[in-house]
Write an enzyme that holds these catalytic residues in place. Sequence first.
Site, PDB file in Angstrom:
ATOM      1  N   ARG A 131       0.856  -1.189   0.000  1.00  0.00           N
ATOM      2  CA  ARG A 131       0.000   0.000   0.000  1.00  0.00           C
ATOM      3  C   ARG A 131       0.891   1.237   0.000  1.00  0.00           C
ATOM      4  O   ARG A 131       1.986   1.214   0.559  1.00  0.00           O
ATOM      5  CB  ARG A 131      -0.898   0.005   1.234  1.00  0.00           C
ATOM      6  CG  ARG A 131      -1.827  -1.198   1.356  1.00  0.00           C
ATOM      7  CD  ARG A 131      -2.589  -1.180   2.683  1.00  0.00           C
ATOM      8  NE  ARG A 131      -3.502  -2.318   2.802  1.00  0.00           N
ATOM      9  CZ  ARG A 131      -3.170  -3.480   3.358  1.00  0.00           C
ATOM     10  NH1 ARG A 131      -1.940  -3.643   3.847  1.00  0.00           N
ATOM     11  NH2 ARG A 131      -4.046  -4.464   3.437  1.00  0.00           N
ATOM     12  N   LYS A 151      -1.751  -2.855   8.052  1.00  0.00           N
ATOM     13  CA  LYS A 151      -2.925  -2.483   8.842  1.00  0.00           C
ATOM     14  C   LYS A 151      -2.931  -3.241  10.160  1.00  0.00           C
ATOM     15  O   LYS A 151      -2.575  -4.415  10.222  1.00  0.00           O
ATOM     16  CB  LYS A 151      -4.213  -2.773   8.058  1.00  0.00           C
ATOM     17  CG  LYS A 151      -4.437  -1.834   6.885  1.00  0.00           C
ATOM     18  CD  LYS A 151      -5.784  -2.087   6.228  1.00  0.00           C
ATOM     19  CE  LYS A 151      -6.056  -1.078   5.129  1.00  0.00           C
ATOM     20  NZ  LYS A 151      -7.378  -1.292   4.494  1.00  0.00           N
ATOM     21  N   HIS A 203      -2.765   2.830  -5.820  1.00  0.00           N
ATOM     22  CA  HIS A 203      -3.480   1.580  -5.572  1.00  0.00           C
ATOM     23  C   HIS A 203      -3.625   0.746  -6.844  1.00  0.00           C
ATOM     24  O   HIS A 203      -3.728  -0.484  -6.782  1.00  0.00           O
ATOM     25  CB  HIS A 203      -4.852   1.872  -4.961  1.00  0.00           C
ATOM     26  CG  HIS A 203      -5.213   0.927  -3.863  1.00  0.00           C
ATOM     27  ND1 HIS A 203      -4.485   0.828  -2.687  1.00  0.00           N
ATOM     28  CD2 HIS A 203      -6.203   0.007  -3.749  1.00  0.00           C
ATOM     29  CE1 HIS A 203      -5.027  -0.093  -1.904  1.00  0.00           C
ATOM     30  NE2 HIS A 203      -6.066  -0.609  -2.535  1.00  0.00           N
ATOM     31  N   ARG A 250      -0.809  -1.561  -7.080  1.00  0.00           N
ATOM     32  CA  ARG A 250      -1.041  -2.704  -6.179  1.00  0.00           C
ATOM     33  C   ARG A 250      -1.971  -3.724  -6.857  1.00  0.00           C
ATOM     34  O   ARG A 250      -1.733  -4.926  -6.802  1.00  0.00           O
ATOM     35  CB  ARG A 250      -1.645  -2.191  -4.870  1.00  0.00           C
ATOM     36  CG  ARG A 250      -2.005  -3.249  -3.838  1.00  0.00           C
ATOM     37  CD  ARG A 250      -2.367  -2.539  -2.529  1.00  0.00           C
ATOM     38  NE  ARG A 250      -3.115  -3.363  -1.591  1.00  0.00           N
ATOM     39  CZ  ARG A 250      -2.556  -4.188  -0.712  1.00  0.00           C
ATOM     40  NH1 ARG A 250      -1.254  -4.310  -0.673  1.00  0.00           N
ATOM     41  NH2 ARG A 250      -3.311  -4.884   0.136  1.00  0.00           N
ATOM     42  N   HIS A 276      -3.606  -8.997   3.294  1.00  0.00           N
ATOM     43  CA  HIS A 276      -5.051  -9.048   3.535  1.00  0.00           C
ATOM     44  C   HIS A 276      -5.348  -9.965   4.719  1.00  0.00           C
ATOM     45  O   HIS A 276      -4.806 -11.066   4.801  1.00  0.00           O
ATOM     46  CB  HIS A 276      -5.789  -9.597   2.306  1.00  0.00           C
ATOM     47  CG  HIS A 276      -5.866  -8.624   1.175  1.00  0.00           C
ATOM     48  ND1 HIS A 276      -6.065  -9.008  -0.141  1.00  0.00           N
ATOM     49  CD2 HIS A 276      -5.781  -7.262   1.155  1.00  0.00           C
ATOM     50  CE1 HIS A 276      -6.098  -7.933  -0.913  1.00  0.00           C
ATOM     51  NE2 HIS A 276      -5.917  -6.874  -0.155  1.00  0.00           N
ATOM     52  N   TYR A 312      -9.600 -10.140  -6.928  1.00  0.00           N
ATOM     53  CA  TYR A 312      -8.644 -10.041  -8.034  1.00  0.00           C
ATOM     54  C   TYR A 312      -8.818 -11.168  -9.044  1.00  0.00           C
ATOM     55  O   TYR A 312      -8.436 -11.035 -10.194  1.00  0.00           O
ATOM     56  CB  TYR A 312      -7.212 -10.020  -7.504  1.00  0.00           C
ATOM     57  CG  TYR A 312      -6.907  -8.777  -6.721  1.00  0.00           C
ATOM     58  CD1 TYR A 312      -6.660  -7.570  -7.365  1.00  0.00           C
ATOM     59  CD2 TYR A 312      -6.906  -8.783  -5.332  1.00  0.00           C
ATOM     60  CE1 TYR A 312      -6.409  -6.415  -6.656  1.00  0.00           C
ATOM     61  CE2 TYR A 312      -6.652  -7.631  -4.606  1.00  0.00           C
ATOM     62  CZ  TYR A 312      -6.405  -6.458  -5.279  1.00  0.00           C
ATOM     63  OH  TYR A 312      -6.159  -5.311  -4.561  1.00  0.00           O
TER      64      TYR A 312
END
Length: 305
Positions: free
Chosen positions: A146, A170, A241, A244, A267, A276
């Site tokens: 990210r 995250k 993004h 990515r 993730h 995806y």
Amino acid sequence: MEQAIKSYIEYLDKVKHYSKATISSYTFDLKKFAIYLKENDIKVDEVIDKDVQDYMKQLKINHYETTSINRKIVCLRNFYKYYVTELNENANNPMINYSTLKTPKRLPKDLFLEQVKVLLKPNEKKKEFANRNQCIILLLLYTGVRVSELCNLNVLDVDIEENTIRVIGKGKKERMVYFMPSLVPFLKEYLDNVRPTLLLDKKDEALFINSKGTRISVRAIQNLLNDRASQSDTPFNVTPHMLRHTFATNLLNNDVDLKMVQELLGHSSLSTTQIYTHVSKARLQKVYNETHPMAVALNKRKQED
């Protein structure tokens, strides 16, 4: 309300370890709701379902997008869960049965090969920025990190010998990502010769430095991508993004295991990564329709009819 917000934001920071961007968004949404309550003389512990419905109606009248309204719904739902559990057990939770609005699924956009080639063509006047920007773009493409993760990288996070980078994602979760050996000469040049000349404070640990000598920002990276894209004969929009997305889609197109892609992207849920696979199928369908002789002929005939 103000004290409750302060307590909740501290909880998100110290306990949940939310990112600065998420905390900023939650703070903004809660303060906006607090203003609404004050204007309507409603106390935080007296809010009922209808009050929330009226607030959401006001947002729609003010032309807020569904995604923005949903963010506010999630924010209030989480806030009241905390408020009732930690601050006031006797209070009503008006969000307990409140669901987010339905939104059409949007597939993430990735880049075509020709667009990637444009982004990798330096157009900066100063060599030091050309080198730095090349490192940034290649890292986004090679690692799928990210843009916020890239901005937060420190020099010691990069291991050039092992071609790995330590990323804090995250929820402050740590993971390792990998880059191609072809990036090494660019990184060495940047670390040995470019970064020292850009640094304002020699003790600064930031990997990527801006023109003012401090840690680079997300906006600066968006700007450098726009500058590179502007040299294309066919104008195209680009965001960090999208690089990515391009990384993930290319891995899946080359039969990389979905779980491995999930790990590389950081993730927490496999379902997030699965989107995806739809991108790959959509691109495949598009290419098929545009190149298969019979499909092209049938499409042309359909348009003529």
